[in-house]
Design an enzyme around this catalytic site. Sequence first.
Site, PDB file in Angstrom:
ATOM      1  N   ARG A 245      -6.854   0.702  -4.533  1.00 45.42           N
ATOM      2  CA  ARG A 245      -5.829   0.589  -3.547  1.00 45.42           C
ATOM      3  C   ARG A 245      -5.402  -0.743  -3.426  1.00 45.42           C
ATOM      4  NH1 ARG A 245      -8.845   2.334   0.710  1.00 45.42           N
ATOM      5  NH2 ARG A 245      -8.780   4.485  -0.772  1.00 45.42           N
TER       6      ARG A 245
ATOM      7  N   ASP B 229      -6.692  -2.867   1.848  1.00 46.04           N
ATOM      8  CA  ASP B 229      -7.239  -1.850   2.792  1.00 46.04           C
ATOM      9  C   ASP B 229      -7.628  -2.690   4.126  1.00 46.04           C
ATOM     10  OD1 ASP B 229      -8.017   0.578   3.684  1.00 46.04           O
ATOM     11  OD2 ASP B 229      -9.795   0.746   2.448  1.00 46.04           O
TER      12      ASP B 229
ATOM     13  N   ARG C 174       0.849  -1.126  -0.010  1.00 48.86           N
ATOM     14  CA  ARG C 174      -0.051  -0.054  -0.012  1.00 48.86           C
ATOM     15  C   ARG C 174       0.690   1.076  -0.192  1.00 48.86           C
ATOM     16  NH1 ARG C 174      -5.620   1.513   2.625  1.00 48.86           N
ATOM     17  NH2 ARG C 174      -5.637   3.515   2.002  1.00 48.86           N
TER      18      ARG C 174
ATOM     19  N   ASP D  52      -9.757  -2.353   7.465  1.00 49.87           N
ATOM     20  CA  ASP D  52     -10.449  -1.392   8.280  1.00 49.87           C
ATOM     21  C   ASP D  52     -10.983  -2.131   9.495  1.00 49.87           C
ATOM     22  OD1 ASP D  52     -10.443   0.726   6.346  1.00 49.87           O
ATOM     23  OD2 ASP D  52     -12.322  -0.149   5.707  1.00 49.87           O
TER      24      ASP D  52
HETATM   25  C1  ROI Z   1     -12.946   3.704  -2.230  1.00 44.35           C
HETATM   26  C2  ROI Z   1     -13.858   2.902  -1.403  1.00 44.35           C
HETATM   27  C3  ROI Z   1     -14.978   3.941  -0.556  1.00 44.35           C
HETATM   28  N1  ROI Z   1     -14.960   2.095  -1.771  1.00 44.35           N
HETATM   29  C4  ROI Z   1     -15.247   0.838  -2.042  1.00 44.35           C
HETATM   30  N2  ROI Z   1     -15.868  -0.114  -2.789  1.00 44.35           N
HETATM   31  C5  ROI Z   1     -16.049  -1.212  -2.390  1.00 44.35           C
HETATM   32  N3  ROI Z   1     -16.840  -1.655  -3.259  1.00 44.35           N
HETATM   33  N4  ROI Z   1     -15.464  -2.092  -1.681  1.00 44.35           N
HETATM   34  C6  ROI Z   1     -14.366  -1.254  -0.876  1.00 44.35           C
HETATM   35  O1  ROI Z   1     -13.701  -2.037  -0.109  1.00 44.35           O
HETATM   36  C7  ROI Z   1     -14.228   0.144  -0.967  1.00 44.35           C
HETATM   37  N5  ROI Z   1     -13.362   0.794  -0.211  1.00 44.35           N
HETATM   38  C8  ROI Z   1     -13.125   2.109  -0.149  1.00 44.35           C
HETATM   39  O2  ROI Z   1     -12.207   2.700   0.543  1.00 44.35           O
END
Ligand code: ROI
Length: 160
Positions: A94, A97, A84, A99
Amino acid sequence: YYKVYLGLGANLNDPVNQINQAVTALKALSNTKNEILVSSFYTSKPMGPQDQPDYVNAVACIETKLEPLVLLAQTQKIELDLGRVRKDERWGPRTLDIDILLYGDLVIDYPNLKVPHYGMKLREFVIYPLLEIAPELYLPDQTTIKTLSETVSLNGLTKI
Ligand SMILES: CC1(C)Nc2nc(N)[nH]c(=O)c2N=C1O
């Protein structure tokens, strides 16, 4: 142990492999049980700017004694280790990610960490994988995942 739910998402260079590598790294975290519950993998259209590849998403549940900001540092390290680049434009494509969605029933409000994750109630790519691995789950505000799954639209979410 805190029961922590993590959202995993990627839409660049082999997302499925990225998420698998993230799961391996999460299992290796210190002060964390090495069994980890992982949902199926789902694809979905990007939420936000559409000029980027579809995402692959999953949700994982770990049991950890790590405190929130310590876990956050560890998940950010995993993101960096998997390529990343923090210059990523906001809401742009990206590599991995991670979260932090839920941290037991803690409500956390630090400048760099808000739990429950601010967007989770609106994201089918979080709610459906959560429903799959923790159908009885409810949020600190007593909302249930079941109720959330009835309010958020599927819009193309597909189990791989
Ligand atoms: C760009 C943003 C908001 N859109 C996403 N959209 C989808 N479908 N899945 C994600 O994990 C995701 N993550 C994000 O950070």
